[in-house]
Design a protein around this motif. Structure first.
Motif, PDB file in Angstrom:
ATOM      1  N   LEU A 270       0.839  -1.198   0.000  1.00 38.42           N
ATOM      2  CA  LEU A 270       0.000   0.000   0.000  1.00 38.42           C
ATOM      3  C   LEU A 270       0.872   1.246   0.000  1.00 38.42           C
ATOM      4  O   LEU A 270       0.584   2.227  -0.686  1.00 38.42           O
ATOM      5  CB  LEU A 270      -0.919  -0.001   1.226  1.00 38.42           C
ATOM      6  CG  LEU A 270      -2.008  -1.088   1.198  1.00 38.42           C
ATOM      7  CD1 LEU A 270      -2.635  -1.272   2.576  1.00 38.42           C
ATOM      8  CD2 LEU A 270      -3.091  -0.734   0.177  1.00 38.42           C
ATOM      9  N   ARG A 271       1.948   1.218   0.761  1.00 30.92           N
ATOM     10  CA  ARG A 271       2.828   2.395   0.822  1.00 30.92           C
ATOM     11  C   ARG A 271       3.540   2.606  -0.501  1.00 30.92           C
ATOM     12  O   ARG A 271       3.878   3.722  -0.873  1.00 30.92           O
ATOM     13  CB  ARG A 271       3.871   2.205   1.939  1.00 30.92           C
ATOM     14  CG  ARG A 271       3.271   2.195   3.318  1.00 30.92           C
ATOM     15  CD  ARG A 271       3.717   3.428   4.130  1.00 30.92           C
ATOM     16  NE  ARG A 271       2.786   3.699   5.219  1.00 30.92           N
ATOM     17  CZ  ARG A 271       2.884   3.163   6.434  1.00 30.92           C
ATOM     18  NH1 ARG A 271       3.870   2.346   6.716  1.00 30.92           N
ATOM     19  NH2 ARG A 271       2.002   3.452   7.364  1.00 30.92           N
ATOM     20  N   LEU A 272       3.775   1.507  -1.190  1.00 31.21           N
ATOM     21  CA  LEU A 272       4.448   1.603  -2.487  1.00 31.21           C
ATOM     22  C   LEU A 272       3.523   2.227  -3.533  1.00 31.21           C
ATOM     23  O   LEU A 272       3.965   2.630  -4.603  1.00 31.21           O
ATOM     24  CB  LEU A 272       4.860   0.208  -2.941  1.00 31.21           C
ATOM     25  CG  LEU A 272       6.342  -0.077  -3.190  1.00 31.21           C
ATOM     26  CD1 LEU A 272       7.237   0.686  -2.237  1.00 31.21           C
ATOM     27  CD2 LEU A 272       6.610  -1.572  -3.103  1.00 31.21           C
ATOM     28  N   GLY A 273       2.266   2.301  -3.210  1.00 36.21           N
ATOM     29  CA  GLY A 273       1.359   2.949  -4.139  1.00 36.21           C
ATOM     30  C   GLY A 273       0.136   2.137  -4.524  1.00 36.21           C
ATOM     31  O   GLY A 273      -0.718   2.617  -5.254  1.00 36.21           O
TER      32      GLY A 273
END
Lengths: 271, 271
Positions: free
Chosen positions: B98-101
């Motif tokens: 999720l943090r990666l996009g």
DNA sequence: CCGCCCGGTAACCGGATTTTCACAAGCCCG
DNA sequence: CGGGCTTGTGAAAATCCGGTTACCGGGCGG
């Protein structure tokens, strides 16, 4: 990624003490502002809170109110990120919630870090599509009008012809509203990286900015130097009587009257 | 809600036959276009597909390629909805994704209907802000008439002979009505993915567009450059006097003399 | 197969902007 | 009141940017 997120405002509607506690801690640690709500809240209140996202446990709401509430929230606040975080649920319920407008649906138990990552994901997407800047209304300080969407400052419709850096500097200063910012901090915010020792760029740009701001609005003074520290942005009307005499002496001593800003009304004094 | 979604284009990267089959059926039933991809695909290909969302099973990619691929996809296609749909996963993996996009992360087994609801939710966030103007009536600005249904601009019925790109560029600019748009943002909106560093396509197309717009409507100026930032679309009548007689301009300089810098050496000129 | 249209890339150039310098002017402290 | 360090100034030097043109290669229709 998370660095781009900045600080968020989140509302949590839940009653699960343990979950609230641990999630609250994480939210604090991340520097996000949050507010816990115990149950049904009028949508108007949510609107007033200006939050970026809401985490909602459907089970704290009276069953017959849950779906309508979700629908109302999603309908009234199209910009709000809605994450449903609730106990067990069926596929049908999740689909219904998502179709009603929820952005995500997480089952409990869940890790607060994941909830936060999902909040980020939801907010990130919402921001991206809006082109980054939109809700930034023109900021008015003193006679100045700072328009982010134009990368420019105006006084009564007149552009200040600020370059990009000058504008960013102005914005950084204005964002701090009234507090002193150290040079290093200014540099970091505007240039985006650490200032090298001995770099005078900030000073030079402060000067350029001062010149342009004075041309634009001569009767106000916006940028104040704090010796040994940095600068402070604070619009204040300039006192004309104070400088009329002394400045005149200083200026006409030199020769470069036109080079610098303006031929003020220093004339009257000696003329 | 689903009615607003319209038809979507979705790519699925997976190899789970049963899942693909049942999901494919549902996608067909919903009238969404979809394409199954067996594994690692160059991001350029995804770009060319002009899809709205991608459903990705991380486990079909070689382990050392999975995260970089996810990152590349999210980085290059900021407007693309990315739903990771993969077998078991840890909290840390989900958070990382999720943090990666990634926009969402669903565990298998999962119900295809839920996957679709999540795709909708993700895409919905995307469309909301952009205003979802489908039935854009002809937009008239200055002398120009921009007709989305024709992919063309006209002046009093005469076509501008804009190519597809030129028209999309014009439209993107016009949609921003008056705000300055950065090159990167323009590129993202028109080309659909992230602009590479040093890419001058936007500039070149701006030029082509300017030429055609000027042929079409010589007395108006539409596209304004903001140095160091980007472009702004704003129709304004061009001032013919300005260039006709430069000497005259110098003389009548009285109006905005102080607006710009103007270090005028008053004496040297004629002295 | 040829040529044209169109999108995209590379390079050059002049002008705008940013950085760097050297020095003058100021502020603080002893 | 003087020294040492900080900030203001002006201008030259170094970069950056955008405008423009030329050229390349793929797609398409003849």
């Amino acid at each position: 990624m998370s660095s781009t997120t900045g600080t968020l405002r989140v509302a949590v509607i839940d009653r699960d003490g343990a979950f609230l506690k641990v999630l609250g801690n994480r939210l604090d640690a991340a520097g996000w502002q949050h507010r816990i709500l115990g149950g049904l809240v009028p949508v108007e209140e949510l609107v007033a809170m200006k939050i970026n996202a809401i985490v909602l446990d459907m089970s704290v709401l009276p069953p017959e109110e849950a779906w309508p509430f979700l629908e109302r929230v999603c309908g009234m606040l199209p910009g709000l990120g809605v994450i449903v975080c609730t106990n067990e649920s069926t596929v049908a319920q999740r689909v219904r919630g998502l179709r009603l407008g929820a952005d995500d649906w997480v089952g409990k138990p869940c890790h607060p870090e994941e909830v936060m990552a999902r909040i980020e994901a939801v907010v990130r997407r919402r921001r991206r599509q809006s082109g980054g800047r939109e809700e930034r209304g023109p900021l008015v300080v003193g006679e100045l009008e700072i328009r982010a969407d134009q990368y420019q400052a105006f006084v009564s419709g007149r552009s200040g012809d600020l370059t990009r850096r000058e504008f960013e500097l102005l914005q950084a200063l204005a964002d701090a509203q009234g507090s002193v910012i150290e040079r290093g901090e200014i540099y970091r915010r505007v240039w985006g990286y650490e200032m090298a020792h001995g770099d005078r760029s900030v000073d030079v740009f402060i000067r350029k900015l001062r010149i342009k701001l004075e041309q634009l609005s001569p009767s106000w003074s916006y940028i104040h130097t704090h010796f040994g520290i940095g600068y402070r942005f604070d619009p204040e009307p300039v006192d004309p009587s104070a400088e009329a005499a002394p400045s005149a002496a200083a200026v006409d001593a030199g020769e470069d009257a036109e080079a610098t800003t303006v031929e003020r009304e220093l004339e009257p004094t000696d003329a």
